[in-house]
Design an enzyme around this catalytic site. Structure first.
Site, PDB file in Angstrom:
ATOM      1  N   HIS A 237       0.839  -1.216   0.000  1.00 45.37           N
ATOM      2  CA  HIS A 237       0.000   0.000   0.000  1.00 45.37           C
ATOM      3  C   HIS A 237       0.871   1.263   0.000  1.00 45.37           C
ATOM      4  CE1 HIS A 237      -3.266  -2.663   0.945  1.00 45.37           C
ATOM      5  NE2 HIS A 237      -2.919  -2.851   2.185  1.00 45.37           N
ATOM      6  N   ASP A 288      -4.895  -9.258  -0.263  1.00 45.12           N
ATOM      7  CA  ASP A 288      -5.064  -8.505   0.984  1.00 45.12           C
ATOM      8  C   ASP A 288      -6.284  -8.936   1.803  1.00 45.12           C
ATOM      9  OD1 ASP A 288      -4.821  -6.666   2.989  1.00 45.12           O
ATOM     10  OD2 ASP A 288      -4.965  -4.883   1.746  1.00 45.12           O
TER      11      ASP A 288
END
Ligand code: ZN
Length: 415
Positions: A237, A288
């Site tokens: 991220h 994720d």
């Protein structure tokens, strides 16, 4: 067909063969809550309110339920074409924060799930020490995530004894907000030179602001100045970046792990892919939060996000390839070995269904674009990991047994 420097070529077999894909970021337990956080709890719902839901869910797991949920997830990954998973694992202890009798019990549950299903695992035990940049202690619901440096290093040492071609042990730092600078340095000093190191780096604007306020720099800027970031690092991220940070990441040879479906689901923001490609940066994708378990959907939305933001088409291309699909797939293949810490990942194979209507009239030039940008039917037919066939005709060899155990676990988790 197999990857060659000049493009994709058909092989002599009866299907279209592509390399297996590495999933660079996974929290296995979140598979069980996919689709259960889509009701508004607050008019300004965000990552932070989602996190409260996630914490309530995380509190219910024990090693048995984690094993069952991870096995279902890893099976789904294999059927989708992922052949390696990097598991960013912080659910270490019992819900009250006390270690299990075997402090590695939850890690072993994940290792068993990977072994059961035949996926390669890079297990990344997570160091999680504080609840914010100000060093506040972990909240009640975060206690099962926490370690001191000594216990964490001991966990890594224990698990390294089990390493093999199917299992690598790396190290994850949860985030800069969760790991004080001294602890980061102490742990990094103990790692073998080739250990993969993963970190959540700049997912939320709030953490960027807190980092500036308390450490005097933006997260990526601080990390590059305070750690020897190199090709063994994966920055998960890396969403909120300045131009200088984009160039700094590229110069370090670290990989960026982008999770487009989760980042969209959580309202995080858009990774600056075009700038990253121009800087020569490396990247891969991850599932994720498991709201999607499909490398195709991750790659597709990585490109589509850029199109929506710029009002242009065909953003992810390189000087040596004008095919978006090839550029996307080459990116995930180029970063796989260092991000997973496993040299064997390049030998795994996925065979696509050559009889699918999407492939009618296929040429080597358009094969990958058609795979990634044509329809929603899963075109993965067979999957081989370490020479072993684990998926045939689109079905994992143990689909029924794994799903039955998952249903039982879900009844317990949702009771
Ligand atoms: Zn994550």
């Amino acid at each position: 067909m197999l990857w060659t420097p000049s493009g994709w070529q058909p092989d002599a077999g009866d299907g279209w063969r592509v390399p297996g894909i590495a999933n660079l970021h996974s929290h296995a337990f979140q598979r069980a809550m996919a689709g259960l956080a889509e009701r508004q709890t607050h008019p300004e719902d965000s990552f932070w309110t989602w996190r409260e839901t996630m914490y309530r869910f995380a509190a219910r797991f024990d090693p048995d339920t984690l094993h069952a949920v991870a096995a279902q997830l890893y099976l789904e990954m294999l059927e989708a074409g992922y052949t390696t998973v990097c598991e960013f694992h912080y659910l270490h202890h019992a819900p009250d924060g006390r270690p299990y009798a075997d402090p590695a019990a939850m890690s072993r549950a994940l290792i068993a799930a990977a072994r059961d299903t035949g996926i390669r695992l890079t297990l990344l035990p997570v160091l999680y020490m504080s609840g914010g940049f100000d060093g506040r202690p972990l909240g009640e619901r975060q206690r099962r995530f926490g370690h001191g440096v000594g216990a964490f290093v001991a966990l890594l040492d224990t698990l390294r004894g089990e390493e093999c071609d199917m299992l690598r042990i790396g190290c994850a730092l949860h985030s800069l907000r969760a790991v004080p600078a001294d602890a980061m340095h102490d742990v990094l000093a103990t790692l073998p030179a080739s250990s993969p190191i993963h970190i959540h780096i700049a997912e939320q604007l709030g953490e960027v602001q807190d980092c500036i306020a308390l450490r005097g720099a933006r997260p990526v800027e601080w990390l590059l100045a305070n750690a020897a970031v190199d090709r063994h690092w994966t920055l998960v991220h890396a969403t909120h970046l300045t131009g200088a940070e984009v160039q700094g990441i590229a110069d370090s040879a670290a990989t960026v792990a982008i999770c487009p479906t989760t980042e969209a689901n959580l309202g995080d923001g858009l990774f600056p892919l075009r700038s990253h490609l121009d800087a020569g940066g490396r990247w891969g994708v991850g599932s994720d939060s498991q709201i999607s378990v499909s490398p195709i959907e991750e790659l597709r939305w990585l490109e589509y996000g850029q199109r929506l933001a710029t009002h242009h088409r065909n953003i992810a291309v390189r000087a040596d390839s004008h095919s978006v699909g090839e550029t996307l797939l080459r990116g995930v293949l180029d970063s796989a070995m260092t991000a997973t810490g496993n040299d064997a990942v390049g030998s795994d194979r996925v065979t696509l269904d050559a009889d699918a209507a999407q492939f009618a009239g296929l040429t080597a030039n358009d094969a990958i674009d058609r795979w990634i940008f044509s329809g929603n039917r899963n075109l993965v037919r067979d999957v081989e990991v370490a020479g072993e066939r684990v998926v045939s005709d689109g079905r994992h060899r143990d689909r029924e047994a794994v799903a039955a155990r998952y249903r039982t676990a879900m009844q317990r988790l949702l009771a």
